[in-house]
Design a protein around this motif. Structure first.
Motif, PDB file in Angstrom:
ATOM      1  N   UNK A 128       0.811  -1.214   0.000  1.00 45.02           N
ATOM      2  CA  UNK A 128       0.000   0.000   0.000  1.00 45.02           C
ATOM      3  C   UNK A 128       0.845   1.266   0.000  1.00 45.02           C
ATOM      4  N   UNK A 129       1.950   1.275   0.733  1.00 42.17           N
ATOM      5  CA  UNK A 129       2.759   2.493   0.791  1.00 42.17           C
ATOM      6  C   UNK A 129       3.357   2.821  -0.584  1.00 42.17           C
ATOM      7  N   UNK A 130       3.821   1.818  -1.305  1.00 46.72           N
ATOM      8  CA  UNK A 130       4.361   2.063  -2.643  1.00 46.72           C
ATOM      9  C   UNK A 130       3.237   2.452  -3.604  1.00 46.72           C
ATOM     10  N   UNK A 131       2.116   1.774  -3.500  1.00 46.28           N
ATOM     11  CA  UNK A 131       0.975   2.091  -4.364  1.00 46.28           C
ATOM     12  C   UNK A 131       0.575   3.555  -4.199  1.00 46.28           C
ATOM     13  N   UNK A 132       0.448   4.006  -2.965  1.00 43.85           N
ATOM     14  CA  UNK A 132       0.057   5.395  -2.684  1.00 43.85           C
ATOM     15  C   UNK A 132       1.126   6.360  -3.187  1.00 43.85           C
ATOM     16  N   UNK A 133       2.391   6.032  -2.977  1.00 50.27           N
ATOM     17  CA  UNK A 133       3.483   6.903  -3.440  1.00 50.27           C
ATOM     18  C   UNK A 133       3.468   7.046  -4.961  1.00 50.27           C
ATOM     19  N   UNK A 134       3.248   5.933  -5.672  1.00 45.61           N
ATOM     20  CA  UNK A 134       3.225   6.001  -7.131  1.00 45.61           C
ATOM     21  C   UNK A 134       2.005   6.761  -7.646  1.00 45.61           C
ATOM     22  N   UNK A 135       0.863   6.582  -6.999  1.00 49.23           N
ATOM     23  CA  UNK A 135      -0.337   7.340  -7.378  1.00 49.23           C
ATOM     24  C   UNK A 135      -0.063   8.833  -7.204  1.00 49.23           C
ATOM     25  N   UNK A 136       0.534   9.205  -6.078  1.00 48.29           N
ATOM     26  CA  UNK A 136       0.850  10.625  -5.836  1.00 48.29           C
ATOM     27  C   UNK A 136       1.834  11.154  -6.867  1.00 48.29           C
ATOM     28  N   UNK A 137       2.852  10.371  -7.192  1.00 48.08           N
ATOM     29  CA  UNK A 137       3.842  10.799  -8.177  1.00 48.08           C
ATOM     30  C   UNK A 137       3.179  11.024  -9.533  1.00 48.08           C
ATOM     31  N   UNK A 138       2.361  10.072  -9.960  1.00 44.22           N
ATOM     32  CA  UNK A 138       1.664  10.199 -11.250  1.00 44.22           C
ATOM     33  C   UNK A 138       0.771  11.439 -11.251  1.00 44.22           C
TER      34      UNK A 138
END
Length: 117
Positions: A9-19
């Motif tokens: 979840x932490x990576x998923x959220x980070x990538x969503x924010x980056x995108x």
């Protein structure tokens, strides 16, 4: 929309924010099954998926997408180090293959390339 599929979840959220910081619409999913059940494949311009997840793998997800007629570009990521994983990912038709921890510049370059595909 760019879909990000990762059980971390932490990576998923980070990538969503980056995108999103790049000006794109992004949505996260915890599993390949959740993504497939959501019905958003037709709205996707790119899929970013972890390879190793509980249930369906990212490579299996790519195959299912193709069986459903989707030619959406797929970027695959993994924390695993075996060279065979990269070979399998690229053989499945992944546009890019990235290892965790993800290099942000390389990631953005892959996303840019996928959106032009």
């Amino acid at each position: 929309m760019i879909s990000i599929i990762d059980d971390d979840l932490s990576l998923q959220v980070a990538l969503v924010r980056l995108i999103r910081s790049l000006g794109y619409n992004a949505r996260g999913f915890a599993s390949a099954e959740e993504f497939l059940e959501s019905g958003v494949i037709a709205d996707c311009s790119c899929v970013i998926t972890d390879i190793q997840m509980p249930g369906m793998s990212g490579i299996d997800l790519k195959r299912v997408m193709e069986e459903r007629g989707s030619n959406v570009p797929v970027i695959m990521i993994t924390a695993r180090t075996e060279s065979s994983i990269e070979v399998d990912a690229l053989a499945s038709g992944a546009l890019c293959f990235l290892r965790k921890p993800i290099d942000t510049k390389v990631f953005i370059d892959c996303v840019t390339r996928a959106l032009k595909a």
